[in-house]
Design a protein around this motif. Structure first.
Motif, short mmCIF file in Angstrom:
data_model
loop_
_atom_site.label_atom_id
_atom_site.label_comp_id
_atom_site.label_asym_id
_atom_site.label_seq_id
_atom_site.Cartn_x
_atom_site.Cartn_y
_atom_site.Cartn_z
N LEU A 1 0.83 -1.20 0.00
CA LEU A 1 0.00 0.00 0.00
C LEU A 1 0.87 1.25 0.00
CD1 LEU A 1 -2.56 -1.09 2.74
CD2 LEU A 1 -3.00 -0.92 0.28
N ILE A 2 0.35 2.31 -0.62
CA ILE A 2 0.99 3.62 -0.59
C ILE A 2 0.04 4.54 0.16
CG2 ILE A 2 1.85 5.56 -1.95
CD1 ILE A 2 2.36 3.53 -4.24
N VAL A 3 0.53 5.12 1.25
CA VAL A 3 -0.31 5.89 2.17
C VAL A 3 -0.38 7.36 1.78
CG1 VAL A 3 -0.63 6.60 4.58
CG2 VAL A 3 0.24 4.31 4.05
N GLU A 4 -1.60 7.89 1.69
CA GLU A 4 -1.83 9.33 1.54
C GLU A 4 -1.72 9.95 2.92
OE1 GLU A 4 -1.90 12.76 0.82
OE2 GLU A 4 -2.42 11.74 -1.05
N ASP A 5 -0.76 10.85 3.10
CA ASP A 5 -0.52 11.45 4.41
C ASP A 5 -0.95 12.91 4.50
OD1 ASP A 5 1.34 12.77 2.86
OD2 ASP A 5 3.10 11.94 3.90
N GLY A 6 -1.62 13.40 3.46
CA GLY A 6 -2.06 14.79 3.44
C GLY A 6 -1.22 15.65 2.51
N SER A 7 -0.19 15.07 1.90
CA SER A 7 0.68 15.84 1.00
C SER A 7 0.45 15.49 -0.47
CB SER A 7 2.15 15.61 1.37
OG SER A 7 2.52 14.25 1.17
N ILE A 8 -0.64 14.80 -0.76
CA ILE A 8 -1.00 14.35 -2.11
C ILE A 8 0.11 13.47 -2.67
CG2 ILE A 8 -1.93 14.97 -4.36
CD1 ILE A 8 -2.79 17.64 -3.13
N VAL A 9 0.24 12.30 -2.08
CA VAL A 9 1.27 11.32 -2.43
C VAL A 9 0.91 10.63 -3.75
CG1 VAL A 9 2.40 9.19 -1.66
CG2 VAL A 9 1.80 10.94 0.01
N ALA A 10 1.84 10.65 -4.68
CA ALA A 10 1.62 10.00 -5.98
C ALA A 10 1.37 8.51 -5.79
CB ALA A 10 2.83 10.21 -6.89
N GLY A 11 0.32 8.00 -6.41
CA GLY A 11 0.00 6.58 -6.35
C GLY A 11 -0.63 6.11 -5.06
N ALA A 12 -0.97 7.03 -4.16
CA ALA A 12 -1.55 6.64 -2.87
C ALA A 12 -2.84 5.85 -3.09
CB ALA A 12 -1.83 7.86 -2.01
#
Length: 175
Positions: free
Chosen positions: A3-14
């Motif tokens: 998994l790729i986590v979205e942390d609030g910084s608009i993570v690519a591929g989250a």
């Protein structure tokens, strides 16, 4: 695939708001032990939970509009108590709801699917002399729906209309 986590910084591929380790910790806190499902099954359940969450009518708007893959982070959002949600944050309520919804999907795969019907669950199956009795389907489905209701209660202050009620096996937003 991890998994790729979205942390609030608009993570690519989250593709999620919290990973399997966070889900396992939450599961242990709330159910006494982490699910014994495989990591792959947990990741799949988390992805289905996020797709469900992202389909809801959230307050505010995505920071990067339609090009932003996940529903969060957002701007112009206050919770049910009027607290402003920072634009670089995925609210704890959303992460909590992701965990609950993933738990519902692990309990009863397809529980978040609009076509899911508790009455369709199999209780007993017999082929020739081989007979297997499964966990009561309706009970498992009902357990999953209860978990979904708890998730919706957690996020209702962040949704447009602010009031989410269960309507059988579907959810209705009331304005």
């Amino acid at each position: 695939m991890a998994l790729i986590v979205e942390d609030g910084s608009i993570v690519a591929g989250a593709d999620c708001y919290a990973d399997v380790a966070a889900f396992d910790a939450w599961d242990t806190d709330f159910y006494g032990t982490a699910s014994t499902a495989t990591t792959a099954d947990k990741e799949a359940a988390i992805r289905r939970a996020v797709v469900y969450l992202d389909s809801l009518s959230w307050k505010g708007r995505r920071l990067e509009g339609r090009s932003q893959p996940r529903a969060w982070p957002r701007e112009g959002v206050a919770d049910g108590e009027g607290n402003i949600i920072p634009t670089d944050e995925v609210p704890a309520e959303v992460i909590f709801a992701q965990h609950r919804l993933a738990r519902a999907e692990l309990t009863s795969p397809g529980a978040l699917d609009a076509e899911f019907k508790a009455s369709d669950a199999v209780k007993r199956e017999k082929v020739g002399q081989i007979e297997v009795e499964y966990v009561r389907g309706a009970s498992v489905a009902d357990d999953a729906r209860t978990i979904v209701a708890m998730a919706m209660d957690e996020i209702q202050g962040l949704l447009t209309g602010g009031d989410v009620t269960g309507g059988g096996t579907s959810w209705v937003l009331r304005a």
